[in-house]
Design a protein around this motif. Structure first.
Motif, PDB file in Angstrom:
ATOM      1  N   MET A   1       0.849  -1.209   0.000  1.00 16.60           N
ATOM      2  CA  MET A   1       0.000   0.000   0.000  1.00 16.60           C
ATOM      3  C   MET A   1       0.882   1.257   0.000  1.00 16.60           C
ATOM      4  SD  MET A   1      -3.216   0.806   2.386  1.00 16.60           S
ATOM      5  CE  MET A   1      -2.424   0.477   3.957  1.00 16.60           C
ATOM      6  N   ASN A   2       0.523   2.209  -0.819  1.00 19.48           N
ATOM      7  CA  ASN A   2       1.300   3.432  -0.869  1.00 19.48           C
ATOM      8  C   ASN A   2       0.625   4.512  -0.012  1.00 19.48           C
ATOM      9  OD1 ASN A   2       2.468   5.842  -1.505  1.00 19.48           O
ATOM     10  ND2 ASN A   2       2.852   5.287  -3.646  1.00 19.48           N
ATOM     11  N   ASN A   3       1.345   4.946   1.022  1.00 23.22           N
ATOM     12  CA  ASN A   3       0.756   5.898   1.972  1.00 23.22           C
ATOM     13  C   ASN A   3       0.343   7.217   1.345  1.00 23.22           C
ATOM     14  OD1 ASN A   3       0.648   4.574   4.418  1.00 23.22           O
ATOM     15  ND2 ASN A   3       2.838   4.821   4.738  1.00 23.22           N
ATOM     16  N   THR A   4       0.964   7.564   0.229  1.00 24.48           N
ATOM     17  CA  THR A   4       0.640   8.865  -0.345  1.00 24.48           C
ATOM     18  C   THR A   4      -0.643   8.802  -1.174  1.00 24.48           C
ATOM     19  OG1 THR A   4       2.081   8.365  -2.181  1.00 24.48           O
ATOM     20  CG2 THR A   4       3.007   9.732  -0.430  1.00 24.48           C
ATOM     21  N   ASP A   5      -1.023   7.584  -1.622  1.00 32.66           N
ATOM     22  CA  ASP A   5      -2.201   7.466  -2.492  1.00 32.66           C
ATOM     23  C   ASP A   5      -3.474   7.193  -1.718  1.00 32.66           C
ATOM     24  OD1 ASP A   5      -0.489   7.779  -4.538  1.00 32.66           O
ATOM     25  OD2 ASP A   5      -0.318   5.649  -5.013  1.00 32.66           O
ATOM     26  N   ILE A   6      -3.361   6.381  -0.669  1.00 37.44           N
ATOM     27  CA  ILE A   6      -4.574   5.901  -0.015  1.00 37.44           C
ATOM     28  C   ILE A   6      -4.647   6.464   1.394  1.00 37.44           C
ATOM     29  CG2 ILE A   6      -5.812   3.843   0.754  1.00 37.44           C
ATOM     30  CD1 ILE A   6      -4.168   2.348  -1.461  1.00 37.44           C
ATOM     31  N   SER A   7      -5.807   7.042   1.731  1.00 39.24           N
ATOM     32  CA  SER A   7      -5.958   7.587   3.073  1.00 39.24           C
ATOM     33  C   SER A   7      -6.197   6.448   4.070  1.00 39.24           C
ATOM     34  CB  SER A   7      -7.113   8.570   3.057  1.00 39.24           C
ATOM     35  OG  SER A   7      -7.279   9.082   4.343  1.00 39.24           O
ATOM     36  N   ILE A   8      -5.450   6.463   5.157  1.00 34.86           N
ATOM     37  CA  ILE A   8      -5.567   5.450   6.204  1.00 34.86           C
ATOM     38  C   ILE A   8      -6.402   6.052   7.323  1.00 34.86           C
ATOM     39  CG2 ILE A   8      -4.223   4.188   7.939  1.00 34.86           C
ATOM     40  CD1 ILE A   8      -1.838   4.336   6.003  1.00 34.86           C
ATOM     41  N   LYS A   9      -7.181   5.229   8.000  1.00 29.79           N
ATOM     42  CA  LYS A   9      -7.908   5.746   9.179  1.00 29.79           C
ATOM     43  C   LYS A   9      -6.915   5.784  10.342  1.00 29.79           C
ATOM     44  CE  LYS A   9     -11.806   5.945  12.024  1.00 29.79           C
ATOM     45  NZ  LYS A   9     -11.138   7.053  12.704  1.00 29.79           N
ATOM     46  N   THR A  10      -6.608   6.978  10.821  1.00 20.46           N
ATOM     47  CA  THR A  10      -5.615   7.128  11.893  1.00 20.46           C
ATOM     48  C   THR A  10      -6.307   7.046  13.254  1.00 20.46           C
ATOM     49  OG1 THR A  10      -4.323   8.577  10.457  1.00 20.46           O
ATOM     50  CG2 THR A  10      -3.799   8.630  12.811  1.00 20.46           C
ATOM     51  N   ILE A  11      -5.855   6.088  14.081  1.00 16.93           N
ATOM     52  CA  ILE A  11      -6.394   5.986  15.445  1.00 16.93           C
ATOM     53  C   ILE A  11      -5.578   6.912  16.348  1.00 16.93           C
ATOM     54  CG2 ILE A  11      -6.820   4.425  17.402  1.00 16.93           C
ATOM     55  CD1 ILE A  11      -6.381   2.077  15.382  1.00 16.93           C
ATOM     56  N   VAL A  12      -6.259   7.757  17.134  1.00 18.43           N
ATOM     57  CA  VAL A  12      -5.558   8.551  18.151  1.00 18.43           C
ATOM     58  C   VAL A  12      -5.929   7.963  19.508  1.00 18.43           C
ATOM     59  CG1 VAL A  12      -5.173  10.853  19.131  1.00 18.43           C
ATOM     60  CG2 VAL A  12      -5.737  10.607  16.698  1.00 18.43           C
ATOM     61  N   ALA A  13      -4.915   7.542  20.284  1.00 17.80           N
ATOM     62  CA  ALA A  13      -5.218   6.846  21.544  1.00 17.80           C
ATOM     63  C   ALA A  13      -4.338   7.359  22.672  1.00 17.80           C
ATOM     64  CB  ALA A  13      -4.986   5.348  21.351  1.00 17.80           C
ATOM     65  N   ASP A  14      -4.791   7.113  23.892  1.00 16.51           N
ATOM     66  CA  ASP A  14      -4.029   7.514  25.079  1.00 16.51           C
ATOM     67  C   ASP A  14      -2.762   6.653  25.193  1.00 16.51           C
ATOM     68  OD1 ASP A  14      -3.032   8.082  27.551  1.00 16.51           O
ATOM     69  OD2 ASP A  14      -4.890   7.655  28.652  1.00 16.51           O
ATOM     70  N   GLY A  15      -1.615   7.301  25.120  1.00 17.79           N
ATOM     71  CA  GLY A  15      -0.348   6.574  25.170  1.00 17.79           C
ATOM     72  C   GLY A  15      -0.077   5.907  26.505  1.00 17.79           C
ATOM     73  N   ASN A  16      -0.787   6.311  27.542  1.00 15.24           N
ATOM     74  CA  ASN A  16      -0.547   5.715  28.862  1.00 15.24           C
ATOM     75  C   ASN A  16      -1.409   4.484  29.113  1.00 15.24           C
ATOM     76  OD1 ASN A  16       1.375   7.690  29.827  1.00 15.24           O
ATOM     77  ND2 ASN A  16      -0.341   9.110  29.672  1.00 15.24           N
ATOM     78  N   ASP A  17      -2.205   4.132  28.109  1.00 16.63           N
ATOM     79  CA  ASP A  17      -3.106   2.994  28.258  1.00 16.63           C
ATOM     80  C   ASP A  17      -2.434   1.733  27.685  1.00 16.63           C
ATOM     81  OD1 ASP A  17      -5.983   1.965  28.530  1.00 16.63           O
ATOM     82  OD2 ASP A  17      -5.474   1.524  26.433  1.00 16.63           O
ATOM     83  N   ASN A  18      -2.420   0.660  28.480  1.00 14.61           N
ATOM     84  CA  ASN A  18      -1.713  -0.566  28.077  1.00 14.61           C
ATOM     85  C   ASN A  18      -2.260  -1.187  26.802  1.00 14.61           C
ATOM     86  OD1 ASN A  18       0.440  -0.998  29.652  1.00 14.61           O
ATOM     87  ND2 ASN A  18      -0.683  -2.109  31.265  1.00 14.61           N
ATOM     88  N   ASP A  19      -3.585  -1.164  26.668  1.00  8.49           N
ATOM     89  CA  ASP A  19      -4.194  -1.740  25.458  1.00  8.49           C
ATOM     90  C   ASP A  19      -3.774  -0.961  24.213  1.00  8.49           C
ATOM     91  OD1 ASP A  19      -5.401  -3.691  26.893  1.00  8.49           O
ATOM     92  OD2 ASP A  19      -7.354  -2.680  27.043  1.00  8.49           O
ATOM     93  N   SER A  20      -3.670   0.360  24.370  1.00  3.79           N
ATOM     94  CA  SER A  20      -3.228   1.173  23.223  1.00  3.79           C
ATOM     95  C   SER A  20      -1.803   0.806  22.820  1.00  3.79           C
ATOM     96  CB  SER A  20      -3.258   2.663  23.568  1.00  3.79           C
ATOM     97  OG  SER A  20      -4.504   3.037  24.055  1.00  3.79           O
ATOM     98  N   ILE A  21      -0.953   0.608  23.814  1.00  2.55           N
ATOM     99  CA  ILE A  21       0.443   0.225  23.514  1.00  2.55           C
ATOM    100  C   ILE A  21       0.458  -1.124  22.782  1.00  2.55           C
ATOM    101  CG2 ILE A  21       2.664  -0.464  24.556  1.00  2.55           C
ATOM    102  CD1 ILE A  21       2.380   2.432  25.052  1.00  2.55           C
ATOM    103  N   LYS A  22      -0.395  -2.046  23.217  1.00  2.00           N
ATOM    104  CA  LYS A  22      -0.448  -3.373  22.567  1.00  2.00           C
ATOM    105  C   LYS A  22      -0.901  -3.245  21.118  1.00  2.00           C
ATOM    106  CE  LYS A  22      -0.734  -6.513  26.397  1.00  2.00           C
ATOM    107  NZ  LYS A  22      -1.524  -6.623  27.622  1.00  2.00           N
ATOM    108  N   THR A  23      -1.935  -2.431  20.894  1.00  5.51           N
ATOM    109  CA  THR A  23      -2.420  -2.224  19.520  1.00  5.51           C
ATOM    110  C   THR A  23      -1.308  -1.602  18.672  1.00  5.51           C
ATOM    111  OG1 THR A  23      -4.605  -1.774  20.449  1.00  5.51           O
ATOM    112  CG2 THR A  23      -4.250  -1.123  18.152  1.00  5.51           C
ATOM    113  N   ALA A  24      -0.626  -0.598  19.241  1.00  3.80           N
ATOM    114  CA  ALA A  24       0.445   0.084  18.506  1.00  3.80           C
ATOM    115  C   ALA A  24       1.575  -0.896  18.169  1.00  3.80           C
ATOM    116  CB  ALA A  24       0.980   1.248  19.337  1.00  3.80           C
ATOM    117  N   ALA A  25       1.899  -1.768  19.127  1.00  7.33           N
ATOM    118  CA  ALA A  25       2.975  -2.744  18.911  1.00  7.33           C
ATOM    119  C   ALA A  25       2.615  -3.680  17.757  1.00  7.33           C
ATOM    120  CB  ALA A  25       3.214  -3.537  20.192  1.00  7.33           C
ATOM    121  N   LYS A  26       1.342  -4.087  17.714  1.00  7.49           N
ATOM    122  CA  LYS A  26       0.894  -4.985  16.619  1.00  7.49           C
ATOM    123  C   LYS A  26       1.030  -4.276  15.277  1.00  7.49           C
ATOM    124  CE  LYS A  26      -2.326  -8.030  18.915  1.00  7.49           C
ATOM    125  NZ  LYS A  26      -3.550  -7.697  19.652  1.00  7.49           N
ATOM    126  N   ILE A  27       0.672  -2.997  15.254  1.00  7.59           N
ATOM    127  CA  ILE A  27       0.791  -2.236  13.993  1.00  7.59           C
ATOM    128  C   ILE A  27       2.252  -2.233  13.527  1.00  7.59           C
ATOM    129  CG2 ILE A  27       0.627   0.090  12.995  1.00  7.59           C
ATOM    130  CD1 ILE A  27      -1.888   0.493  14.826  1.00  7.59           C
TER     131      ILE A  27
END
Ligand code: TXA
Ligand code: MG
Length: 379
Positions: A1-27
């Protein structure tokens, strides 16, 4: 996928939340991009040893491919997996300043892809101290290549809203950790030569480094910018940190020019130096007010970047205060946000005082001069 062509849905999450860190790590483990806070500025992270992932950083930022990335680690031992030689002075600096705002340049091992180092045979490594950054590196189990999370050329982001402004729709996730503490990027030290060289000034100053390892030099291209001198950090050659309006620095000749940015200025200014503090600022204020009036009369929108001592003296609709004259830490923390504010108010012309005082003066002026494309009026 080319980042410049296709818009991605950007998740904004609390960085201090463990689940958010887990999701970010998977990405990160799936070759995606995650912006995260560090103690200096927000970084735009990807798996550093995966060239496909690292390439996406360049697309999202619009970054020239010859500009290498810093590899972020969470354990000092990992330096030995990335660098082919770790000299004693590097070990001493790691011991003294990690985790923290210091990046070291060492010869790279073949495991580090050319796509991460811009084809150089060296690698930039840093262990950040921000807890969200450290958690993300540990949870993902990868080394994270991360430049500042801004569009190339714009001021580095010091809060999540800055990242959203530049990266929404281009990256998978933003971890919001609030405003960063330091506000300017890490000090970069090249340890591949006998005498260590500062390639980018930052919070860790020359004298702090010299206290640990003895003599340290500063890349000449930073002290006296000249067309034939190429900075050794490829990123330092680009116009950078720049607001959209035309920024000019107004500076009175100064008895305390800082070693990190203006040795020549000091020599040139000795003859007509203005020693009296108030007189010096009177001249700066008068000149800025004259320029503001001229551009306002011509119909332009104008902003002034000022120390708190002088802010009330400017006759301008938009006076942006960065902090007290002697409070380098606050000026550093507020500088990039202030440059972004100039864009938000649509300033066509921006006039700034020089902020050259104290230990952080060199690092601040290095960024301000680049943002101004070295446009300086000396009085
Ligand atoms: O504080 C920081 O260092 C932030 C946070 C996110 O960690 N990162 C950051 O990255 O400022 P970036 O990409 O915006 O700046 C990295 C600088 C560039 O000027 C680049 O040219 C230089 O580091 N650099 C990276 N690898 C290098 C190498 N092997 N040799 C010389 N310079 C290098
Ligand atoms: Mg940057």
């Amino acid at each position: 996928m080319n980042n410049t062509d296709i818009s991605i849905k950007t998740i904004v999450a609390d960085g201090n939340d463990n689940d958010s860190i887990k999701t970010a790590a998977k990405i990160l483990n799936n070759e995606g991009l995650v912006a995260f806070p560090t103690e200096t500025v927000y970084g735009l992270g990807a798996d550093a040893l995966n060239p496909i992932a690292a390439a996406k950083i360049y697309a999202a930022k619009g970054r020239p491919s010859d500009n290498p990335l810093i590899v972020h680690i969470a354990d000092t031992d990992d330096v030995y997996k990335l660098a082919s030689n770790v000299p004693e002075k590097a070990k001493q600096l790691m011991e003294a300043f990690w985790p923290g705002p210091l990046t070291i340049i060492l010869p790279k091992k073949p495991t580090v892809p050319d796509g991460t180092t811009g084809g150089l045979n060296t690698v930039a490594i840093r262990m950040p101290s921000h807890p969200v950054a450290l958690s993300l590196i540990k949870e993902s189990g990868v080394y994270i290549a991360a430049p500042s999370a801004n569009t190339s050329g714009r001021p580095s982001p010091t809060e999540a809203s800055h990242v959203i402004a530049d990266m929404d729709g281009k990256i998978e996730m933003i971890l919001d950790g609030g405003a960063v503490g330091i506000g300017i990027e890490s000090t970069i030290v090249d340890l591949t030569e006998a005498i260590p060289t500062i390639l980018r000034p930052g919070f860790i100053t020359k004298s702090m480094l010299e206290n640990i390892i003895g003599e340290v030099t500063i890349d000449k291209a930073l002290i006296e910018p000249a067309p034939d001198l190429r900075p050794k950090a490829p990123g330092m050659k680009y116009t950078h940190y720049a607001p959209k309006g035309e920024l000019t620095i107004i500076e009175a000749c100064n008895e305390s020019s800082n070693e990190n940015y203006s040795k020549n200025d000091e020599i040139n200014c000795i003859d007509n130096c203005i020693n009296d503090h108030e007189k010096k600022y009177d001249k700066v204020i008068a000149k800025i007010n004259e320029l503001v009036k001229q551009k306002t009369d011509e119909g332009y929108r104008v902003a002034v970047i000022a120390t708190s001592e002088n802010a009330a003296s400017y006759k301008c609709e938009n006076v942006l205060t960065v902090g007290a004259n002697t409070d380098g830490a606050t000026i550093a923390a507020k500088l990039y946000g202030t440059l972004r504010k100039c864009d938000d108010i649509g300033a066509d012309y921006i006039y700034s005082e020089a902020f050259d005082k104290g230990e952080l003066g060199g690092a601040i002026m290095n960024r301000l001069l680049k943002a101004a494309g070295h446009r300086v009026i000396k009085l």
